[in-house]
Design an enzyme around this catalytic site. Sequence first.
Site, mmCIF file in Angstrom:
data_model
loop_
_atom_site.group_PDB
_atom_site.id
_atom_site.type_symbol
_atom_site.label_atom_id
_atom_site.label_comp_id
_atom_site.label_asym_id
_atom_site.label_seq_id
_atom_site.Cartn_x
_atom_site.Cartn_y
_atom_site.Cartn_z
ATOM 1 N N SER A 39 47.302 28.062 78.811
ATOM 2 C CA SER A 39 47.226 29.129 79.812
ATOM 3 C C SER A 39 48.591 29.628 80.269
ATOM 4 O O SER A 39 48.697 30.741 80.784
ATOM 5 C CB SER A 39 46.431 28.657 81.037
ATOM 6 O OG SER A 39 47.025 27.502 81.583
ATOM 7 N N ASP A 346 47.156 29.862 91.838
ATOM 8 C CA ASP A 346 45.812 29.328 92.070
ATOM 9 C C ASP A 346 45.793 27.798 92.151
ATOM 10 O O ASP A 346 44.738 27.196 92.055
ATOM 11 C CB ASP A 346 44.866 29.804 90.958
ATOM 12 C CG ASP A 346 45.367 29.411 89.572
ATOM 13 O OD1 ASP A 346 46.395 28.704 89.492
ATOM 14 O OD2 ASP A 346 44.746 29.799 88.575
ATOM 15 N N HIS A 349 48.296 27.437 88.148
ATOM 16 C CA HIS A 349 49.256 28.308 87.461
ATOM 17 C C HIS A 349 50.230 28.971 88.433
ATOM 18 O O HIS A 349 49.959 29.059 89.629
ATOM 19 C CB HIS A 349 48.492 29.398 86.703
ATOM 20 C CG HIS A 349 47.430 28.846 85.809
ATOM 21 N ND1 HIS A 349 46.104 28.840 86.150
ATOM 22 C CD2 HIS A 349 47.517 28.237 84.605
ATOM 23 C CE1 HIS A 349 45.401 28.263 85.181
ATOM 24 N NE2 HIS A 349 46.230 27.880 84.241
#
Length: 382
Positions: A39, A346, A349
């Site tokens: 990610s 969040d 990240h």
Amino acid sequence: MAFVTAFYFGILLLTVSNPTSASSSKECDFPAIFNFGDSISDTGGLSAMYTPVPWPYGISYFRMPAGRYSDGRLPIDLMANSLGLPFLHAYIDSIRANFSHGANFATSASTIRAQNTTFFQEGWSPFSLDVQIWQYNQFKSRSQLAYNQEGVFEKLLPKEEYFSRALYTFDIGSNDLTAANYINMSRVNVSYALTDMLNQYTAAIKDVYENGGRSFWIHNIGPLGCHAYILDAIPLPDDQLDQAGCAIPWNNVMMDFNRILKAIVVQLRKDLPLASFTYVDMYTVKYTLFSQYKKLGFEHNIRACCGRGGKYNYSRLSRCGTTTVVNGTESIVGPCKDPSAYVLWDGIHHTQAANEWVFKQIVDGKYSDPPIPLRMACHKQA
Ligand SMILES: *[C@@H]1O[C@H](CO)[C@@H](O)[C@H](O)[C@H]1NC(C)=O
Ligand SMILES: *[C@@H]1O[C@H](CO)[C@@H](O)[C@H](O)[C@H]1NC(C)=O
Ligand SMILES: *[C@@H]1O[C@H](CO)[C@@H](O)[C@H](O)[C@H]1NC(C)=O
Ligand SMILES: *[C@@H]1O[C@H](CO)[C@@H](O)[C@H](O)[C@H]1NC(C)=O
Ligand SMILES: *[C@@H]1O[C@H](CO)[C@@H](O)[C@H](O)[C@H]1NC(C)=O
Ligand SMILES: *[C@@H]1O[C@H](CO)[C@@H](O)[C@H](O)[C@H]1NC(C)=O
């Protein structure tokens, strides 16, 4: 296989002239980037595969969710733009795909090692690094077939020469470490698991090299022990948190991984003499941000901007963008007022503001081995 490879490259060495050395001042003019990872550099892969990344992801730059797990751009976006290239399109995303300047094989929740569970069981992406490499190989061969046979693809796929001139970027590994409960393992076991992981990492890079890749840019893994989701999952006593509030045992494992990764890159330079390898110390860059966030203009380091509950404004039951019910009333977990005041978006990240700061640190090579800028990363260490 290892023997055949070594032999084959031995022959190549005799016939191909030496690559330019690091002291050469010519810019590389990379025509494409091929990226592998999780990610940290996913520009829409997982989002295209399962359910789209929800609002409020993307609000600070794209003004809408854009497949990225951040409020805006990621370091890979900033790297592509700084090389004069467009944002990388996720390989798995079939809508408006334009791969003329590269492709992104990274998906969120990817690991180096296949996890042997489904996404629905444990949440890991089925596209582990080995699968990403298969996809890349298939992309390379099939895209050339299409490019040469049908005119329309000349504007959607890379030229053949781009594959050898491209920058190959890697940023993966931290999910392997959280997938297993490494902080409860003995050091012997940890080092065994790390060795297996990193052997597979090496195999992936060698595979790209055998297929013509020559410029490699490898990020080490960041201090995950500073991220709210790790701190929330396994609360540690104060004496196991450092001055920034980060989990020391977790960061120790991350550093163990990075030590081996760095040694592997040194070995790869010997084994794959026609390639350049840049090892980028993301750990130090990101740890600096977590520990000196105030000096660097941020208000919060380990708290999430978009989250709810818990000690760190993060709870896995009310993650950013999910709908939760509080006292009988439904609401979406939304963002804080000013995401740029936070290092973490969040809880898992980084914010775009953090990504921008990180990018600025690495683009000129200050944290790289060898210390050469991104745009010069095709040059071998002298
Ligand atoms: C997945 O299964 C394979 C085959 O049994 C095994 O070699 C590998 O270690 C497993 N991966 C993990 C992460 O446990
Ligand atoms: C794909 O992107 C490239 C570079 O941005 C551009 O030159 C090309 O026209 C695009 N292809 C199409 C079909 O729009
Ligand atoms: C790790 O081990 C400790 C001590 O044995 C235990 O209290 C803790 O629950 C374990 N953590 C996890 C995540 O299993
Ligand atoms: C750790 O290593 C020991 C010795 O090799 C082995 O017996 C044990 O099963 C391993 N434990 C885990 C959790 O892998
Ligand atoms: C939910 O209701 C309780 C009891 O009325 C109240 O104390 C609490 O503040 C409420 N929580 C929220 C988020 O409104
Ligand atoms: C926690 O996140 C919410 C958004 O859900 C935000 O409004 C709030 O400012 C954050 N709180 C702290 C203390 O960071």
